[in-house]
Write a protein that holds these residues in place. Structure first.
Motif, PDB file in Angstrom:
ATOM      1  N   UNK A 456       0.823  -1.208   0.000  1.00  0.00           N
ATOM      2  CA  UNK A 456       0.000   0.000   0.000  1.00  0.00           C
ATOM      3  C   UNK A 456       0.857   1.257   0.000  1.00  0.00           C
ATOM      4  N   UNK A 457       1.964   1.249   0.726  1.00  0.00           N
ATOM      5  CA  UNK A 457       2.907   2.379   0.743  1.00  0.00           C
ATOM      6  C   UNK A 457       4.315   1.824   0.548  1.00  0.00           C
ATOM      7  N   UNK A 458       4.851   1.901  -0.670  1.00  0.00           N
ATOM      8  CA  UNK A 458       4.264   2.496  -1.878  1.00  0.00           C
ATOM      9  C   UNK A 458       3.220   1.568  -2.496  1.00  0.00           C
ATOM     10  N   UNK A 459       2.336   2.117  -3.344  1.00  0.00           N
ATOM     11  CA  UNK A 459       1.293   1.285  -3.957  1.00  0.00           C
ATOM     12  C   UNK A 459       1.862   0.412  -5.076  1.00  0.00           C
ATOM     13  N   UNK A 460       2.054  -0.871  -4.808  1.00  0.00           N
ATOM     14  CA  UNK A 460       2.649  -1.786  -5.780  1.00  0.00           C
ATOM     15  C   UNK A 460       1.631  -2.854  -6.153  1.00  0.00           C
ATOM     16  N   UNK A 461       1.438  -3.040  -7.446  1.00  0.00           N
ATOM     17  CA  UNK A 461       0.577  -4.097  -7.976  1.00  0.00           C
ATOM     18  C   UNK A 461       1.461  -5.118  -8.676  1.00  0.00           C
ATOM     19  N   UNK A 462       1.220  -6.409  -8.411  1.00  0.00           N
ATOM     20  CA  UNK A 462       1.922  -7.484  -9.094  1.00  0.00           C
ATOM     21  C   UNK A 462       0.903  -8.295  -9.881  1.00  0.00           C
ATOM     22  N   UNK A 463       1.254  -8.710 -11.111  1.00  0.00           N
ATOM     23  CA  UNK A 463       0.306  -9.499 -11.890  1.00  0.00           C
ATOM     24  C   UNK A 463       1.041 -10.519 -12.750  1.00  0.00           C
ATOM     25  N   UNK A 464       0.271 -11.550 -13.144  1.00  0.00           N
ATOM     26  CA  UNK A 464       0.857 -12.688 -13.834  1.00  0.00           C
ATOM     27  C   UNK A 464      -0.158 -13.239 -14.822  1.00  0.00           C
ATOM     28  N   UNK A 478       4.305  -3.296 -10.862  1.00  0.00           N
ATOM     29  CA  UNK A 478       4.297  -1.867 -11.185  1.00  0.00           C
ATOM     30  C   UNK A 478       4.040  -1.072  -9.916  1.00  0.00           C
ATOM     31  N   UNK A 479       4.838  -0.057  -9.716  1.00  0.00           N
ATOM     32  CA  UNK A 479       4.641   0.886  -8.611  1.00  0.00           C
ATOM     33  C   UNK A 479       4.289   2.226  -9.239  1.00  0.00           C
ATOM     34  N   UNK A 480       3.095   2.719  -8.950  1.00  0.00           N
ATOM     35  CA  UNK A 480       2.647   3.989  -9.529  1.00  0.00           C
ATOM     36  C   UNK A 480       2.905   5.128  -8.548  1.00  0.00           C
ATOM     37  N   UNK A 481       3.457   6.206  -9.071  1.00  0.00           N
ATOM     38  CA  UNK A 481       3.736   7.406  -8.275  1.00  0.00           C
ATOM     39  C   UNK A 481       3.164   8.610  -9.000  1.00  0.00           C
ATOM     40  N   UNK A 482       2.134   9.206  -8.421  1.00  0.00           N
ATOM     41  CA  UNK A 482       1.442  10.330  -9.063  1.00  0.00           C
ATOM     42  C   UNK A 482       2.049  11.655  -8.623  1.00  0.00           C
ATOM     43  N   UNK A 494       6.798   2.774 -12.228  1.00  0.00           N
ATOM     44  CA  UNK A 494       8.104   2.216 -11.887  1.00  0.00           C
ATOM     45  C   UNK A 494       7.928   0.706 -11.744  1.00  0.00           C
ATOM     46  N   UNK A 495       8.584  -0.057 -12.587  1.00  0.00           N
ATOM     47  CA  UNK A 495       8.422  -1.497 -12.505  1.00  0.00           C
ATOM     48  C   UNK A 495       9.049  -2.203 -13.682  1.00  0.00           C
ATOM     49  N   UNK A 496       8.717  -3.500 -13.812  1.00  0.00           N
ATOM     50  CA  UNK A 496       9.319  -4.304 -14.857  1.00  0.00           C
ATOM     51  C   UNK A 496       8.402  -5.465 -15.191  1.00  0.00           C
ATOM     52  N   UNK A 497       8.428  -5.880 -16.458  1.00  0.00           N
ATOM     53  CA  UNK A 497       7.699  -7.061 -16.884  1.00  0.00           C
ATOM     54  C   UNK A 497       8.645  -8.064 -17.514  1.00  0.00           C
ATOM     55  N   UNK A 498       8.250  -9.353 -17.499  1.00  0.00           N
ATOM     56  CA  UNK A 498       9.102 -10.403 -18.032  1.00  0.00           C
ATOM     57  C   UNK A 498       8.248 -11.412 -18.790  1.00  0.00           C
ATOM     58  N   UNK A 499       8.431 -11.467 -20.122  1.00  0.00           N
ATOM     59  CA  UNK A 499       7.781 -12.472 -20.959  1.00  0.00           C
ATOM     60  C   UNK A 499       8.732 -13.657 -21.081  1.00  0.00           C
ATOM     61  N   UNK A 500       8.244 -14.855 -20.747  1.00  0.00           N
ATOM     62  CA  UNK A 500       9.085 -16.054 -20.790  1.00  0.00           C
ATOM     63  C   UNK A 500       8.492 -17.070 -21.757  1.00  0.00           C
ATOM     64  N   UNK A 674      14.434  -9.992  -5.115  1.00  0.00           N
ATOM     65  CA  UNK A 674      15.479  -8.977  -5.143  1.00  0.00           C
ATOM     66  C   UNK A 674      15.160  -7.841  -4.189  1.00  0.00           C
ATOM     67  N   UNK A 675      15.709  -6.664  -4.498  1.00  0.00           N
ATOM     68  CA  UNK A 675      15.546  -5.526  -3.607  1.00  0.00           C
ATOM     69  C   UNK A 675      14.174  -4.881  -3.724  1.00  0.00           C
ATOM     70  N   UNK A 676      13.581  -4.883  -4.926  1.00  0.00           N
ATOM     71  CA  UNK A 676      12.318  -4.189  -5.088  1.00  0.00           C
ATOM     72  C   UNK A 676      11.319  -4.919  -5.982  1.00  0.00           C
ATOM     73  N   UNK A 677      11.692  -6.029  -6.572  1.00  0.00           N
ATOM     74  CA  UNK A 677      10.812  -6.729  -7.493  1.00  0.00           C
ATOM     75  C   UNK A 677       9.871  -7.699  -6.806  1.00  0.00           C
ATOM     76  N   UNK A 678       8.921  -8.245  -7.594  1.00  0.00           N
ATOM     77  CA  UNK A 678       7.958  -9.224  -7.108  1.00  0.00           C
ATOM     78  C   UNK A 678       7.780 -10.289  -8.174  1.00  0.00           C
ATOM     79  N   UNK A 679       7.441 -11.523  -7.744  1.00  0.00           N
ATOM     80  CA  UNK A 679       7.202 -12.606  -8.679  1.00  0.00           C
ATOM     81  C   UNK A 679       6.067 -13.487  -8.175  1.00  0.00           C
TER      82      UNK A 679
END
Length: 704
Positions: A456-464, A478-482, A494-500, A674-679
Motif C-alpha cells: 500500500x505504501x508504496x502502492x505496488x501491484x503485481x500481476x501474472x 508496477x509501482x505507480x507514483x502520481x 516504476x516497474x518491470x515485466x518479463x515475458x518467458x 530482489x531488492x524491489x521486485x515481485x514474482x
C-alpha cells in the motif's frame, strides 16, 4: 520583487524570444520587457495577471512551464530545471497569496463602519507620529547644544532610544495601512501610504521598478493610454497599474493560444459563484448530478453486479468546468511536483474498475500475446513482442476521457481468463481444467491472469498471465507514483515485466511508460510519455520505444517511434511509428518491406471471463468495489463517496490492528524478488519443473 531573464514563446515569430521578467508579488503581476535596460526605463512589453492563474509544467521537459489565465496560455522557458523551479515556486506563492486574500475578502466582508473606524485610527496615529517627529527633532537640537560632554552623552542615549521608537511607530503605521488595504483591496493591489508625509516610509520598505506609460493603461481592449494628470487620487493611480486582463502590447492575441487548440480549451474555471465559505471546503457545491440511472437487476430484484461490470457504457465527465468549485478547491491544496499518493481526489473522476482490472484489460488481445511463441525466428519474435506490447495500451483504455481507476486495497486480488479467437471452451462439458495456476478452473487453451495489490505504501501491484498449452508466461510488477504538474497529473510507472517462452528458453524484459492526465481543468485526456526498453538477453535483440508527448506547438497526440536492433548492430533491422491508440506501421530495413504493425480498428477486443461476484472471495476486486461501482453507474456521487470512504476506513482500522499487534502483512500469491521486485509464487515454469520430479507433490488448488 523577483526578476530575471526567461524565454517566451510567440506565435508571431514561431519561436522563443528573450525577455526580462519582473514578478511583483504584492500586485500579483508578472511583467516582461525586451531587455533589462528597457525595464529600467519602464518600457513594458506585456504582463500576465496572476490572480486565478494556473501554473503548468511538462514532466518530459525540465525547463519549460506555462501560465494559464484570462482564457490565455503563456509559454516560458528557463535555462535549466533549477531556474524553472525557482520561478514556479515564486509564482505559486504569489497566486496562493492572492487566492487567500480573495477568498477571505469574499467570505468575510469588512463592515463599512469598521473600515471607516480603522481609517480614523490610522489618521490619529499619523497625527501623533507628526507630533513625535517634531519633539524628537527638538530633542536632537537641544542635545547638540549641550556644553557638558557627560550630559551630552546621556542626552544622546535618550535621543537614540527615541529615534528607535519613532522608527517602530513608522513601520507600525505602514502595517496598519497594509491591513486596511487587505480588508478593502482595490484590484487586489496593496495601495501603499497615501499620506505624502509617509512617502519616505514607503521608499524604505518597497523597492520599485520604474514603469512606462503603457503600464498605466486603463483596462480596455485597445489599451488606450491615460496620462496620470487626469487621475484624481493616489489610490486610483495605483489601481491602474494592474490591468483587468493579461496582455501583450505588440504580439497580438495569437500570442496567447496553443497553436492547435481552440481558445476555449484553455479556459480556467474561476471560483464558482455558488461556492460558500466553510471548513475545508465542505460546503462547496458540486455540479448538478445527472438524472438517476436504472441499475440492472436479477430475477430476485437484487442489483446484478456482474452486468454492471460488463456494461462498458460510461458517462463522460464533460468539461471539468461543470465541477469548477470542487476542482478549484482541490488545486488550492496542492503544489507543482507534489506527490498525490495521499491526496483524496473527488469521486466523480473515478472509472468503474479497479487498477488491477485495468492491467488485465491490457490482455484484451490475447492472440497477439500467445502468437509470440509461433514466430519462427528471434527477429520475428521480438517484433511480435513489440506488436503485442504497443497494442495493449489501447486495449487497456475504455474511454477517450481520462478517468482514474480505483486504488486497489491491500491484499485485493483480481482473476480472469480469455478464450482465443475461434476457440470457445467455456461451456464445453468436456472442458479440461488446469487445476492449478492463477485460474485453476480455466482450460489449458485459455489465457489466464491474476493480480494482487502487494503493497500500500508504496502502492505496488503485481500481476501474472500464462497460457499452458502455448508454454508462455508473463510476470510483472508496477509501482505507480502520481505527481501534480499544474495543468496535468503525471503518473510514473516504476516497474518491470518479463515475458518467458519456456520451450525456447527466451526471456524478454520490458519497462513501462509514464502516463499523463492532460487538460484537467477542461476535458481531461490520457497521454503516454517516456522511453521503454524491451530486451532479450538470450538472443541479444533489443527494442527502443519512445512515447512522444504532444508539443505545445504543432505535432500530433499519442505518437510512438520504435527501433529494433540485433546484438551490437547500430542500424535497426526494424522500425515502426504511428499512434498507440489507432494505428502503427512498421518497416523491415534490409528488404524495405512495409507492413501494418497493428490497426485497432481491425482488432476485436476479447471479452474477459470473470467469476460471478456472488462466487468471489471477500478480497476480490469486483466484490470489494461493487457498492462504489453501482453508485457510480446510478450517477449517485454521494453514495459512491460514502462507500469508498467505508472501504478506506476499514483499511486504516486493519492497519492499526496489525501495528498494535506487531504483525506484518503477508501477501497471498506473490513474493518479493530482489531488492524491489515481485514474482508469482507458482508460475508455469515452476510447476513444469516440479511435474518432472518423480517426488512431485500435488499442488494445492486455489479456491474457486
Amino acid at each position: 520583487m523577483m526578476e530575471g531573464s526567461l524565454s517566451k514563446w510567440t506565435n508571431v515569430m514561431k519561436g522563443w524570444q528573450y525577455r526580462w521578467f519582473v514578478l511583483d508579488e504584492n500586485a500579483g503581476l508578472l511583467s516582461y520587457y525586451t531587455s533589462k535596460e528597457k525595464m529600467t526605463r519602464g518600457v513594458r512589453r506585456g504582463c500576465v495577471r496572476l490572480r486565478a492563474a494556473v501554473i503548468g509544467i511538462d514532466d518530459e521537459d525540465d525547463s519549460t512551464f506555462t501560465i494559464t489565465v484570462d482564457h490565455k496560455t503563456f509559454h516560458f522557458q528557463a535555462r535549466d530545471g533549477s531556474e524553472r523551479e525557482r520561478w514556479v515556486r515564486a509564482l505559486e506563492d504569489t497566486i496562493a497569496r492572492h487566492g487567500r486574500r480573495e477568498r477571505w475578502s469574499r467570505c468575510v466582508p469588512a463592515p463599512a463602519h469598521r473600515h471607516g473606524d480603522l481609517e480614523r485610527r490610522i489618521a490619529e496615529a499619523d497625527a501623533y507620529l507628526q507630533i513625535m517627529i517634531e519633539l524628537v527633532s527638538k530633542m536632537n537640537t537641544r542635545v547638540s547644544e549641550l556644553p557638558d560632554p557627560q550630559e551630552k552623552n546621556k542626552g544622546q542615549v535618550i535621543l537614540d532610544h527615541s529615534n528607535a521608537m519613532l522608527d517602530n511607530i513608522k513601520h507600525s503605521i505602514v502595517l496598519l495601512q497594509i491591513a486596511k488595504n487587505t480588508v478593502n483591496p482595490v484590484n487586489g493591489v496593496y495601495q501603499g501610504p497615501t499620506n505624502p508625509s509617509q512617502e519616505h516610509i514607503k521608499e524604505d520598505l518597497s523597492p520599485r521598478v520604474e514603469l512606462g506609460s503603457e503600464c498605466r493603461e486603463l483596462s480596455s481592449p485597445t489599451h488606450v493610454i491615460q496620462p496620470l494628470d487626469h487621475i484624481d487620487s493616489p489610490r486610483q493611480a495605483m489601481s491602474l497599474l494592474v490591468p483587468d486582463t493579461s496582455y501583450s502590447s505588440s504580439e497580438g492575441e495569437d500570442d496567447f493560444y496553443d497553436a492547435d487548440d481552440e481558445p476555449a480549451d484553455s479556459v480556467v474555471p474561476g471560483p464558482s459563484a455558488s461556492r460558500t465559505c466553510g471548513a475545508e471546503g465542505a460546503s462547496e457545491q458540486e455540479a448538478t448530478p445527472p438524472a438517476a440511472v436504472d441499475l440492472p437487476r436479477t430475477r430476485d430484484g437484487e442489483i446484478d453486479y456482474d452486468a454492471l461490470y460488463e456494461d462498458d457504457s460510461d458517462s463522460d465527465l464533460g468539461s471539468m468546468e461543470n465541477h469548477g468549485s470542487v476542482v478549484t478547491h482541490l488545486l488550492s491544496q496542492v503544489k507543482i511536483g507534489m506527490d498525490l499518493t495521499k491526496v483524496v481526489l473527488p469521486t466523480f473522476i473515478l472509472e468503474r474498475r479497479s487498477l488491477l482490472e485495468m492491467y488485465a484489460d491490457s490482455f484484451a488481445h490475447p492472440d497477439q500475446f500467445v502468437k509470440i511463441v509461433d514466430m519462427p525466428t528471434p527477429r520475428d519474435r521480438m517484433v511480435q513482442v513489440v506488436r503485442w506490447y504497443l497494442s495493449s495500451y489501447h486495449a487497456g483504455r475504455k474511454s477517450q476521457v481520462a478517468k482514474k481507476p480505483y486504488n486497489p486495497i491491500l491484499g485485493e486480488i483480481f482473476r480472469c481468463h480469455w478464450d482465443l479467437d475461434g476457440e470457445s471452451v467455456e461451456n464445453n462439458p468436456a472442458k479440461q481444467e488446469v487445476g492449478d495456476g492463477p485460474v485453476p478452473w480455466c482450460s489449458p487453451d485459455q489465457l489466464s491472469f491474476v493480480a494482487e495489490q502487494v503493497s500500500h505504501h508504496p502502492p505496488i501491484s503485481a500481476f501474472y498471465a500464462e497460457h499452458v498449452n502455448k508454454r508462455i508466461q508473463f510476470d510483472a510488477w508496477v509501482w505507480t507514483k502520481s505527481k501534480f504538474l499544474g495543468l496535468s497529473i503525471g503518473v510514473h510507472n516504476i516497474g518491470r515485466g518479463l515475458v518467458t517462452l519456456l520451450d525456447l528458453e527466451e526471456e524478454y524484459t520490458l519497462t513501462f511508460p509514464n502516463g499523463y492526465g492532460r487538460s484537467i481543468l477542461t476535458v481531461p485526456w490520457i497521454e503516454l510519455g517516456g522511453s521503454v526498453v524491451i530486451e532479450c538477453q538470450q538472443t541479444g535483440h533489443k527494442a527502443n520505444i519512445e512515447f512522444l508527448t504532444k508539443p505545445f506547438y504543432g505535432g500530433k497526440k499519442h505518437r510512438v517511434t520504435c527501433e529494433v536492433f540485433a546484438g551490437a548492430d547500430k542500424k535497426p533491422y526494424y522500425t515502426a511509428q504511428g499512434e498507440w491508440n489507432t494505428r502503427m506501421e512498421g518497416r523491415w530495413t534490409e528488404s524495405g518491406r512495409s507492413e501494418v504493425l497493428f490497426d485497432v480498428s481491425h482488432m476485436r477486443a476479447r471479452r474477459k471471463r470473470v467469476a460471478p461476484v456472488s462466487r468471489q472471495a471477500g478480497g476480490e476486486s469486483r466484490r470489494v468495489w461493487r457498492h462504489v461501482t453501482a453508485a457510480l453507474r446510478a450517477a449517485d456521487t454521494d453514495s459512491a463517496t460514502a462507500a469508498k470512504r467505508r472501504l478506506e476506513q476499514a483499511q486504516r482500522d486493519a492497519a492499526k490492528r496489525r501495528a498494535d499487534a506487531g504483525d506484518k502483512w503477508i501477501t497471498q500469491l506473490f513474493s518479493p524478488k530482489g531488492e524491489e521486485g515481485w514474482e508469482y509464487n507458482e508460475p508455469l515454469s515452476k510447476r513444469t519443473e516440479r511435474s518432472k520430479s518423480p517426488e512431485r507433490k500435488a499442488p494445492e488448488n486455489e479456491a474457486r
